[in-house]
Design a protein around this motif. Structure first.
Motif, PDB file in Angstrom:
ATOM      1  N   ALA A 108     -31.721  36.130 -17.343  1.00  0.00           N
ATOM      2  CA  ALA A 108     -30.877  34.997 -17.284  1.00  0.00           C
ATOM      3  C   ALA A 108     -30.620  34.843 -18.801  1.00  0.00           C
ATOM      4  O   ALA A 108     -29.601  34.384 -19.260  1.00  0.00           O
ATOM      5  N   THR A 109     -31.541  34.804 -19.792  1.00  0.00           N
ATOM      6  CA  THR A 109     -31.338  34.944 -21.326  1.00  0.00           C
ATOM      7  C   THR A 109     -30.331  35.835 -21.705  1.00  0.00           C
ATOM      8  O   THR A 109     -29.322  35.336 -22.479  1.00  0.00           O
ATOM      9  N   MET A 110     -30.225  37.133 -21.283  1.00  0.00           N
ATOM     10  CA  MET A 110     -29.327  38.172 -21.534  1.00  0.00           C
ATOM     11  C   MET A 110     -28.039  37.592 -21.307  1.00  0.00           C
ATOM     12  O   MET A 110     -26.865  37.775 -22.092  1.00  0.00           O
ATOM     13  N   SER A 111     -27.827  36.993 -19.967  1.00  0.00           N
ATOM     14  CA  SER A 111     -26.723  36.539 -19.757  1.00  0.00           C
ATOM     15  C   SER A 111     -26.057  35.434 -20.304  1.00  0.00           C
ATOM     16  O   SER A 111     -24.875  35.175 -20.642  1.00  0.00           O
ATOM     17  N   MET A 112     -27.275  34.405 -20.738  1.00  0.00           N
ATOM     18  CA  MET A 112     -26.496  33.294 -21.465  1.00  0.00           C
ATOM     19  C   MET A 112     -26.047  33.758 -22.856  1.00  0.00           C
ATOM     20  O   MET A 112     -24.848  33.281 -23.561  1.00  0.00           O
ATOM     21  N   VAL A 113     -26.646  34.943 -23.656  1.00  0.00           N
ATOM     22  CA  VAL A 113     -26.067  35.123 -24.767  1.00  0.00           C
ATOM     23  C   VAL A 113     -24.906  35.783 -24.672  1.00  0.00           C
ATOM     24  O   VAL A 113     -23.808  35.701 -25.639  1.00  0.00           O
ATOM     25  N   ARG A 114     -24.457  36.745 -23.493  1.00  0.00           N
ATOM     26  CA  ARG A 114     -23.418  37.150 -23.364  1.00  0.00           C
ATOM     27  C   ARG A 114     -22.101  36.295 -23.032  1.00  0.00           C
ATOM     28  O   ARG A 114     -20.938  36.554 -23.746  1.00  0.00           O
ATOM     29  N   ARG A 115     -22.624  35.236 -22.259  1.00  0.00           N
ATOM     30  CA  ARG A 115     -21.516  34.030 -22.054  1.00  0.00           C
ATOM     31  C   ARG A 115     -21.300  33.320 -23.376  1.00  0.00           C
ATOM     32  O   ARG A 115     -20.090  32.829 -23.380  1.00  0.00           O
ATOM     33  N   ALA A 116     -22.177  33.143 -24.250  1.00  0.00           N
ATOM     34  CA  ALA A 116     -21.882  32.431 -25.438  1.00  0.00           C
ATOM     35  C   ALA A 116     -20.852  33.123 -26.502  1.00  0.00           C
ATOM     36  O   ALA A 116     -20.033  32.642 -27.071  1.00  0.00           O
ATOM     37  N   ILE A 117     -20.986  34.529 -26.425  1.00  0.00           N
ATOM     38  CA  ILE A 117     -20.167  35.286 -27.306  1.00  0.00           C
ATOM     39  C   ILE A 117     -19.334  36.211 -26.401  1.00  0.00           C
ATOM     40  O   ILE A 117     -19.654  37.403 -26.282  1.00  0.00           O
ATOM     41  N   PRO A 118     -18.571  35.868 -25.785  1.00  0.00           N
ATOM     42  CA  PRO A 118     -17.887  36.492 -24.668  1.00  0.00           C
ATOM     43  C   PRO A 118     -17.062  37.680 -25.169  1.00  0.00           C
ATOM     44  O   PRO A 118     -16.633  38.843 -24.706  1.00  0.00           O
ATOM     45  N   TYR A 119     -16.670  37.870 -26.505  1.00  0.00           N
ATOM     46  CA  TYR A 119     -15.875  38.725 -27.156  1.00  0.00           C
ATOM     47  C   TYR A 119     -16.972  39.863 -27.930  1.00  0.00           C
ATOM     48  O   TYR A 119     -16.025  40.698 -28.409  1.00  0.00           O
ATOM     49  N   ALA A 120     -18.009  39.702 -27.963  1.00  0.00           N
ATOM     50  CA  ALA A 120     -18.927  40.700 -28.451  1.00  0.00           C
ATOM     51  C   ALA A 120     -18.774  42.012 -27.666  1.00  0.00           C
ATOM     52  O   ALA A 120     -18.684  42.052 -26.264  1.00  0.00           O
ATOM     53  N   SER A 121     -18.906  43.077 -28.410  1.00  0.00           N
ATOM     54  CA  SER A 121     -18.734  44.362 -27.534  1.00  0.00           C
ATOM     55  C   SER A 121     -19.852  44.887 -26.792  1.00  0.00           C
ATOM     56  O   SER A 121     -19.943  45.766 -25.901  1.00  0.00           O
ATOM     57  N   SER A 122     -21.251  44.083 -27.289  1.00  0.00           N
ATOM     58  CA  SER A 122     -22.551  44.408 -26.714  1.00  0.00           C
ATOM     59  C   SER A 122     -23.327  43.112 -26.751  1.00  0.00           C
ATOM     60  O   SER A 122     -23.180  42.387 -27.382  1.00  0.00           O
ATOM     61  N   LEU A 123     -24.523  43.499 -25.806  1.00  0.00           N
ATOM     62  CA  LEU A 123     -25.716  42.379 -26.057  1.00  0.00           C
ATOM     63  C   LEU A 123     -26.289  42.486 -27.299  1.00  0.00           C
ATOM     64  O   LEU A 123     -26.366  41.325 -27.906  1.00  0.00           O
ATOM     65  N   ASP A 124     -26.272  43.552 -27.840  1.00  0.00           N
ATOM     66  CA  ASP A 124     -26.958  43.624 -29.303  1.00  0.00           C
ATOM     67  C   ASP A 124     -26.043  42.923 -30.265  1.00  0.00           C
ATOM     68  O   ASP A 124     -26.463  41.913 -31.119  1.00  0.00           O
ATOM     69  N   GLU A 125     -24.613  43.083 -30.283  1.00  0.00           N
ATOM     70  CA  GLU A 125     -23.683  42.282 -30.981  1.00  0.00           C
ATOM     71  C   GLU A 125     -23.888  40.686 -30.852  1.00  0.00           C
ATOM     72  O   GLU A 125     -23.782  39.807 -31.728  1.00  0.00           O
ATOM     73  N   ALA A 126     -23.817  40.361 -29.505  1.00  0.00           N
ATOM     74  CA  ALA A 126     -23.928  39.084 -29.386  1.00  0.00           C
ATOM     75  C   ALA A 126     -25.353  38.500 -29.558  1.00  0.00           C
ATOM     76  O   ALA A 126     -25.408  37.442 -30.285  1.00  0.00           O
ATOM     77  N   ASN A 127     -26.316  39.083 -29.586  1.00  0.00           N
ATOM     78  CA  ASN A 127     -27.717  38.719 -30.355  1.00  0.00           C
ATOM     79  C   ASN A 127     -27.544  38.490 -31.740  1.00  0.00           C
ATOM     80  O   ASN A 127     -28.112  37.733 -32.178  1.00  0.00           O
ATOM     81  N   GLN A 128     -26.756  39.480 -32.261  1.00  0.00           N
ATOM     82  CA  GLN A 128     -26.641  39.399 -33.886  1.00  0.00           C
ATOM     83  C   GLN A 128     -26.159  37.914 -34.319  1.00  0.00           C
ATOM     84  O   GLN A 128     -26.370  37.321 -35.439  1.00  0.00           O
ATOM     85  N   ILE A 129     -25.285  37.544 -33.310  1.00  0.00           N
ATOM     86  CA  ILE A 129     -24.439  36.327 -33.863  1.00  0.00           C
ATOM     87  C   ILE A 129     -25.240  35.022 -33.244  1.00  0.00           C
ATOM     88  O   ILE A 129     -25.618  34.280 -34.180  1.00  0.00           O
ATOM     89  N   VAL A 130     -25.697  35.039 -32.000  1.00  0.00           N
ATOM     90  CA  VAL A 130     -26.548  33.947 -31.443  1.00  0.00           C
ATOM     91  C   VAL A 130     -27.708  33.738 -32.176  1.00  0.00           C
ATOM     92  O   VAL A 130     -28.139  32.763 -32.697  1.00  0.00           O
ATOM     93  N   ARG A 131     -28.691  34.966 -32.166  1.00  0.00           N
ATOM     94  CA  ARG A 131     -29.809  35.039 -32.595  1.00  0.00           C
ATOM     95  C   ARG A 131     -30.051  34.729 -34.255  1.00  0.00           C
ATOM     96  O   ARG A 131     -30.693  34.092 -34.752  1.00  0.00           O
ATOM     97  N   GLY A 132     -28.965  35.565 -34.761  1.00  0.00           N
ATOM     98  CA  GLY A 132     -28.828  35.544 -36.155  1.00  0.00           C
ATOM     99  C   GLY A 132     -28.549  34.426 -36.901  1.00  0.00           C
ATOM    100  O   GLY A 132     -29.403  33.917 -37.794  1.00  0.00           O
ATOM    101  N   ASN A 133     -27.644  33.842 -36.391  1.00  0.00           N
ATOM    102  CA  ASN A 133     -26.924  32.238 -36.902  1.00  0.00           C
ATOM    103  C   ASN A 133     -28.313  31.208 -36.792  1.00  0.00           C
ATOM    104  O   ASN A 133     -28.590  30.560 -37.515  1.00  0.00           O
ATOM    105  N   TRP A 134     -29.045  31.498 -35.452  1.00  0.00           N
ATOM    106  CA  TRP A 134     -30.050  30.372 -35.364  1.00  0.00           C
ATOM    107  C   TRP A 134     -31.319  30.742 -36.194  1.00  0.00           C
ATOM    108  O   TRP A 134     -31.789  29.898 -36.854  1.00  0.00           O
TER     109      TRP A 134
END
Length: 402
Positions: free
Chosen positions: A156-182
């Motif tokens: 569910a956490t992974m899905s949240m991250v992907r929903r938050a950054i839908p334009y990311a090419s991968s889960l890793d990239e979405a995490n770089q934005i979501v977790r990195g900014n946090w």
């Protein structure tokens, strides 16, 4: 990796409004700009990511507005409520599967593991749960107190991250934005306001299965990190997963306790974090039993969502803030990350989606109507400020006075 390539910018509207802060009544227009690290465990560098705020102080579908009252009437009708729960579940499951998140496989791996053995060393049988925690969060009868909910939390956490950054090419990239900014928002605030004190002790309140806790431990490897949660099921999964991971110089500790009354010593932490995990869509379940005792039916499984501020009544938010203030050292930092009332995306949710969200979030209106920054100041924090760390979530930071 470029986090803001031209395709990324095309997803963000009205970037010319970056410096616009004009107001018309309760309407506002501005864009928060921050740095997104190219590595979530690094402390600097990276590319600029811009996230746009909406023009309202909070979504129209919250509080005592006509549309909010209409939604309340709809979800109080039980036959329709059942349909809403089913629809909400399908939204998140389909999102996960379409983005290559093996939801069912991940859940099965946990439920078929030896995770149950962790409960004895984790659970505090004397703990009294607050009344709000016993509510059926996300239309789940057992709330956060079940093995199935804990087993699904990481997917569910992974899905949240992907929903938050839908334009990311991968889960890793979405995490770089979501977790990195946090993580960067936390670090920058502490460097600016702590009086040069180091982050040596970290408490992650509402840690669930430890996803945010592990990110904090990776970011601050010299710190002693503790994850605290009300659910022994989540903590059992967190401890089990950590044991399966590579050893750390400073192992993570896990505590089964109430974030409003932790029992921890005063002035013993440098950072207290209440961090996001998947919260924007709700799930359903029917009967939940331990894995070995029943044949698992994925048509009736459920999603657990970490205890977050929007899952707490206002009185609990006040209690969490007061306890954080007590256990933080002078110069210590609090960081609270949750849905942003000013998120343009959340303000512009379709009627179907915000009805689904409200159908399983009993305290959502209380959260959106709470002046979180003002409540933090009333608890004693200074240097209180908020930043949009991804398109849906804000991180609100504060400091214990020296």
């Amino acid at each position: 990796m470029a986090l803001c390539a031209p395709t990324t910018h095309s997803k963000l509207k009205n970037l010319s409004a970056v410096f616009s802060n004009g107001r018309r009544g309760r309407r506002r227009s501005s864009v928060i700009v921050l740095m997104a690290s190219s590595d979530v465990s690094s402390s600097g560098g990276g590319n600029v990511a811009a996230f746009e705020e909406g023009q309202l102080e909070r979504p129209r579908w919250t509080g005592e507005t006509p549309i909010s009252r209409l939604v309340g009437a709809l979800i109080s009708f039980k036959p329709l409520f059942s349909i809403l729960k089913l629809g909400a579940r399908q939204v998140l499951i389909s999102t996960a599967e379409k983005t290559n998140i093996p939801w069912r496989e991940m859940t099965r791996e946990v439920l078929e593991s030896e995770v149950y053995k962790e409960m004895e060393s984790i659970q505090d049988p004397s703990l009294v749960y607050p009344d709000y925690y016993l509510n059926p969060f996300h239309a789940y009868n057992e709330g956060n107190l079940s093995w199935l909910a804990a087993a699904e939390a990481e997917a569910a956490t992974m899905s949240m991250v992907r929903r938050a950054i839908p334009y990311a090419s991968s889960l890793d990239e979405a995490n770089q934005i979501v977790r990195g900014n946090w993580l960067q928002a936390i670090e920058e605030h502490h460097l600016l306001h702590s009086g040069n004190s180091m982050i040596k002790d970290i408490l992650d309140v509402g840690c669930s299965v430890g996803v945010s806790t592990r990110f904090l431990a990776d970011k601050f490897p010299s710190a002693k990190v503790t994850g605290l949660d009300l659910s022994p099921y989540f903590l059992s999964v967190a401890q089990f997963k950590e044991k399966e991971s590579a050893p750390r110089k400073n192992p993570i500790s896990w505590i089964h306790a109430n974030g409003e009354a932790t029992g921890l010593p005063s002035k013993s932490y440098d950072l207290v974090s209440l961090a996001y995990v998947p919260e924007d869509m709700a799930k359903i379940s029917n009967t939940v039993l331990p894995w070995k005792a029943f044949q698992y039916n994925y048509a009736s499984d459920s999603l657990k969502i970490i205890l977050q501020l929007h899952e707490c009544p206002t009185r609990a938010i006040v209690g969490l803030l007061r306890e954080a203030f007590r256990i933080l050292r002078p110069g210590g930092t609090i960081a609270l990350t949750d849905n942003s009332p000013k998120s343009k995306i959340l303000q512009e949710l379709s009627p179907v989606l915000f009805t689904l969200m409200k159908s399983t979030e009993p305290f959502l209106d209380e959260y959106y109507l709470t002046d979180l920054e003002g409540t933090m100041r009333e608890a004693g924090f200074v240097n209180v400020n908020a930043i949009l760390t991804d398109p849906r979530h804000r991180t609100v930071k504060g400091t214990v006075p020296h």
